[in-house]
Design an enzyme around this catalytic site. Structure first.
Site, short mmCIF file in Angstrom:
data_model
loop_
_atom_site.label_atom_id
_atom_site.label_comp_id
_atom_site.label_asym_id
_atom_site.label_seq_id
_atom_site.Cartn_x
_atom_site.Cartn_y
_atom_site.Cartn_z
NE ARG A 89 42.18 -75.90 -70.30
CZ ARG A 89 43.28 -76.59 -70.60
NH1 ARG A 89 43.56 -77.70 -69.96
NH2 ARG A 89 44.09 -76.15 -71.53
NE ARG A 125 42.73 -81.10 -72.47
CZ ARG A 125 42.14 -80.02 -72.98
NH1 ARG A 125 40.88 -80.09 -73.36
NH2 ARG A 125 42.79 -78.88 -73.08
CE1 TYR A 174 58.33 -81.44 -65.73
CE2 TYR A 174 57.89 -81.47 -63.37
CZ TYR A 174 57.64 -81.95 -64.64
OH TYR A 174 56.70 -82.94 -64.83
NE ARG A 226 48.09 -86.16 -64.47
CZ ARG A 226 48.86 -87.08 -65.04
NH1 ARG A 226 48.33 -88.09 -65.69
NH2 ARG A 226 50.17 -86.99 -64.96
CG ASP A 275 51.13 -77.40 -63.16
OD1 ASP A 275 50.81 -78.41 -63.79
OD2 ASP A 275 52.30 -76.98 -63.08
#
Length: 343
Positions: free
Chosen positions: A40, A31, A151, A27, A76
């Site tokens: 974003r 952010r 998921y 990652r 993703d």
């Protein structure tokens, strides 16, 4: 591709001699970066990957700002699932959410097959663009069948994976059919990324640590053996990641994969006792990125000292960078690892 291509990461993955320990962070685009936050404001997470120029910029940022030795494609793990027409929504602060979770083989019998060129051309365009722009290797990636299945069956993130494991135990034939379906999708997706220019691919099996070693052997290992055996034929380097899965390292070591990830629950000095012969990456606790710089560097030094002269080591976190981390901290850590480990 630049003539000054930095291949230290690829050499470490192949257990070749390197001049210093290569660094990249899970990652590493996110952010914590002001530039990413500005992007974003204009694009949602999924929208970024649909715009190759923007996706390439986000992927490049950590290389340019931190000096890391590899880039990882910004995408993703649910991207190929969504591209097959399966109803999945990425909810901010929650994760992937499905309105119609899988409950039997009938629920996935009619899913259309993934054609990366048709369904994910925007991803492949990003990879091609990055292949031209980067002077470090690009890591492509995909989710592993178990983690994707978790998921699809739970309908979203889970703390215990009861529904997933219950499905696995109660419907073994349907489970293996689902594993086969997701394995074929994963291979098609990763092969396409490699053809487009990715020199390495990482498979994220983030939640497989929820399984026992015995269940991994029975329900997961045959699928991962197939995936990594096929990936070996491409010539690309392969990496395998999960969190909280130190008890599975011995099983992973049997797979035809190049690099195994280990997190802070397994120490670097444990690897020899576990008879791990593969290259490894890890295992700094991401929480240490909030510690004083002196503490962070002392722990990084200790980790490098424990690794010692072991061939095939990539410095990384045991899990991903989180938004509260300061960019300056990651830059200083990267510089420290490079300098301290120089031969």
């Amino acid at each position: 591709m630049s003539l000054l291509f930095n291949d230290v990461f690829l050499k470490a993955c192949r257990k070749e001699t390197v001049p210093y320990t290569p660094v990249w962070f899970m990652r590493q685009a996110g952010r914590y970066q002001a530039e990413y936050r500005a992007i974003r404001e204009r694009y949602s997470f999924f929208e970024i990957s649909h715009h190759p120029e923007v996706c390439a910029e986000v992927t490049r940022l950590p290389v340019e700002k931190l000096g890391v030795d590899a880039a990882i494609l910004f995408a993703d793990i649910m991207t190929p699932i969504k591209a097959r027409g399966i109803d999945v929504e990425l909810v901010e602060g929650v994760g992937p959410v499905l309105n119609h979770p899988v409950r039997s083989g009938a629920d996935f019998a009619h899913w259309r097959q993934l054609d990366p060129a048709r369904d994910l051309s925007f991803v492949l365009d990003s990879v091609e663009l990055l292949h031209q722009q980067l002077n470090v290797p690009l890591i492509g990636f995909a989710g592993a069948p178990f983690t994707l299945a978790s998921y699809l069956i739970e309908g979203g993130p889970s703390r215990n994976y009861h529904q997933t494991k219950g499905f696995m135990y109660a419907h073994p034939d349907d489970w293996m059919a689902l594993m086969d379906d997701l394995a074929e999708m994963t291979l098609n997706y990763l092969r396409a990324q490699i053809r487009a220019g990715a020199q390495a691919v990482q498979i994220f099996d983030s939640w497989v640590g929820a399984l026992s070693e015995e269940d991994y052997q029975i329900y997961i290992a045959p699928t991962m053996e197939k995936i990594f055996s096929e990936l070996q034929k491409t010539g690309a380097v392969s990496l395998y990641f999960a969190a909280g899965a130190g008890h599975l390292l011995r099983e992973w070591n049997k797979l035809p994969v190049d690099v195994l990830s280990f997190d802070w629950r397994t120490s670097a000095s444990d690897l020899e006792g576990l008879e791990i012969t593969k290259a490894v990456q890890g295992n700094l606790d991401p929480s240490l990125l909030l510690a004083p710089q002196s503490v962070l560097e002392a722990r990084a030094k200790s980790l490098l000292d424990q690794i010692g002269d072991r061939s095939g080591y990539i410095f990384n976190l045991g899990h991903g960078v989180f938004p509260e981390v300061r960019e300056e901290t990651l830059k200083a850590l990267t510089d420290f690892v490079h300098t301290y480990s120089k031969k």
